[in-house]
Write a protein that holds these residues in place. Structure first.
Motif, PDB file in Angstrom:
ATOM      1  N   ARG A 140     109.057 -55.526  80.330  1.00  0.00           N
ATOM      2  CA  ARG A 140     110.156 -55.863  79.426  1.00  0.00           C
ATOM      3  C   ARG A 140     111.317 -56.364  80.269  1.00  0.00           C
ATOM      4  O   ARG A 140     111.242 -56.393  81.501  1.00  0.00           O
ATOM      5  N   SER A 141     112.408 -56.725  79.628  1.00  0.00           N
ATOM      6  CA  SER A 141     113.503 -57.353  80.352  1.00  0.00           C
ATOM      7  C   SER A 141     114.053 -56.486  81.471  1.00  0.00           C
ATOM      8  O   SER A 141     114.545 -56.987  82.474  1.00  0.00           O
ATOM      9  N   GLY A 144     113.470 -58.999  84.258  1.00  0.00           N
ATOM     10  CA  GLY A 144     112.789 -59.677  83.166  1.00  0.00           C
ATOM     11  C   GLY A 144     111.304 -59.388  83.075  1.00  0.00           C
ATOM     12  O   GLY A 144     110.728 -58.631  83.856  1.00  0.00           O
ATOM     13  N   ARG A 145     110.689 -60.016  82.082  1.00  0.00           N
ATOM     14  CA  ARG A 145     109.228 -59.923  81.961  1.00  0.00           C
ATOM     15  C   ARG A 145     108.582 -60.722  83.080  1.00  0.00           C
ATOM     16  O   ARG A 145     109.247 -61.435  83.825  1.00  0.00           O
TER      17      ARG A 145
END
Length: 473
Positions: A97-98, A312-313
């Motif tokens: 995820r972020s 981030g991803r």
């Protein structure tokens, strides 16, 4: 199909045939169940049909593949090309995820499961390869250099005064630029010559620690896999020194997973002293496309801290590639590749030694390097300095890739630092030479053909045969 659908199918096709099909399906599912339960690389490799079944099962768990899904966000796993979708097995959302590359992604249960399983299987392979006490690792979608940068940036928070990175010299640009990119000042420690080998100057390293002050040093940055005549750093001594002065220690193990010697050095270094993280390339060790690395270590919380540093991803492609590869090979298949690498190293050394003698050269004696070999080119240097560099060009145009020809006196500016004797890992190595490596996946035919073409090129340069007679078969 599930059991209910199999039961319904018995009304359409003979029940005995349906039961046979159901049993065949259960054989695939049993393999998948064991992987989920154990999180280890299967001993025997899977068939393509089992792997594809597994990946398709993961893909249908991601929201972009839900029937009737209505996505109204900015990132919904939309893909314009069906070819691209198939290339990625419709696992489009990536991993993490972020705020954390290791976090579970709500819209991508299948991709998250893929990520967790890949890290677990890779950890099992690192243990199988010799680092038994490793506790944690993760696959990161960056090559080795940027992965090292991520490690250095994570250490910044632990050592706010750390400005310098002590680095026993190795002439490879990406590991040097990794330190510069992270904002630190590399302190280059020249190697010492022992016979033909270039080895870590431990006294010089300790002098630098005392001169700069341990609190001002971010870490020691050592290397295992390298081009001969440089050999792996003295990891046990460096790890002991790191523990003595309480300085972090990061190891560049770029293509060392394939070498039991390199992995033994890491295991021993962690046992007797301190190694905070070691980084290895996916493509060099597992024969997958370039673009991924493994960051591993002996303190799970620190490795998790590094993973959270990634912003981030991230692309799931490197994780997908290495998982498919390891499921295909199985643990037994990977062990076989490691054994073949050792066999080919012996064969390559034997053939290079024979060829060197035939041309008045010699195979440099570098017993501490388990992957790379070097053959002197003193005769060519005497004939003409240009002949040495010309040999490299001739080999490349004749489809011999990977061989490195190192002439005397090269200078190269890398990120503001001038390296004298660049590519030889030393300011004044006494011999020009040619490198060749026995890396995982090399075959006997590769070695035989390389030696044949190298022989012709050397004869041509020594005017024994006309150059035009040299060509790729």
């Amino acid at each position: 199909m599930n059991s209910e659908n199999f039961s319904i199918s018995e009304k359409i096709v003979s029940p005995s045939y349906i039961r046979q099909g159901s049993q065949a399906r259960r054989s695939h599912e049993q393999l998948i169940r064991l992987l989920l339960e154990q999180g280890k690389c299967p001993e025997e490799g899977w068939s393509e049909s089992t792997i594809e079944l597994f990946l398709n099962e993961l893909a249908v768990m991601d929201s972009n593949n839900f029937l009737g899904n209505c996505g109204v966000g900015e990132r919904e796993g939309r893909v314009a090309s069906s070819l691209v979708a198939r290339r990625h097995y419709r696992l489009i959302h990536g991993i993490g995820r972020s705020g954390d590359i290791a976090a579970i992604q709500p819209k991508a249960t299948g991709s998250s499961l893929l990520n967790k399983l890949t890290n677990s299987v890779v950890l099992d392979i690192l243990k199988l390869s010799g680092v038994r006490s490793v506790t944690s690792c993760f696959v990161v979608p960056m090559a080795t250099g940027m992965s090292l940068t991520l490690c250095f940036l994570t250490l910044r928070h632990k050592r706010p005064k750390g400005r310098y990175i002590i680095w026993p010299r190795i002439d490879q640009k990406s590991c040097f630029k990794a330190m510069i990119t992270a904002g630190f000042e590399p302190v280059v420690v020249e190697n010492i010559l022992e016979g033909d080998e270039l080895r870590t100057d431990m006294e010089a390293v300790e002098r630098k620690v005392q001169e700069l002050g341990a609190e001002n040093i971010l870490c020691i940055h050592s290397t295992t896999s390298c081009f001969a005549p440089r050999v792996p750093d003295r990891l046990e001594e460096l790890a002991t020194m790191s523990a003595k002065y309480d300085i972090p220690h990061v190891v560049n193990n770029a293509y060392g997973v394939q070498s039991s010697k390199c992995m033994h050095l890491i295991q021993q270094g962690a046992r007797v002293g301190r190694i905070d993280a070691f980084v290895q390339s996916l493509d060099k060790n597992f024969m997958v496309p370039v673009g991924g690395a493994i960051i591993a270590g002996f303190n799970e919380s620190f490795i998790q801290e590094i993973s959270r540093m990634y912003p981030g991803r991230a692309s799931a492609s490197p994780s997908l590639d290495v998982l498919i590869t390891l499921l295909t090979l199985g643990a037994s298949g990977y062990r076989k590749l490691l054994a073949e690498q050792k066999e080919m190293y012996t064969y390559l050394a034997q053939e290079l030694k024979r060829l060197a003698a035939a041309h008045g050269e010699r195979l440099l004696h570098t017993p501490h390097n388990p992957i790379s070999l070097a053959m002197s080119l003193d005769g060519l240097q005497t004939q003409s300095g240009k002949s040495v560099t010309q040999l490299g060009s001739m080999l490349f145009t004749r489809q011999v890739s990977g061989a490195r020809v190192v002439a005397l006196g090269n200078k190269q500016m890398v990120s503001g630092h001038m390296f004298s004797g660049f590519m030889s890992h030393s300011e004044a190595y006494p011999h020009p030479y040619l490198n060749a490596a026995s890396a995982v996946g090399i075959t006997r035919d590769d070695v035989t053909l390389c030696i044949k073409r190298l022989d012709k090129c050397l004869k041509s340069l020594r005017k024994e045969i006309p150059c035009e007679s040299i060509h790729a078969p």
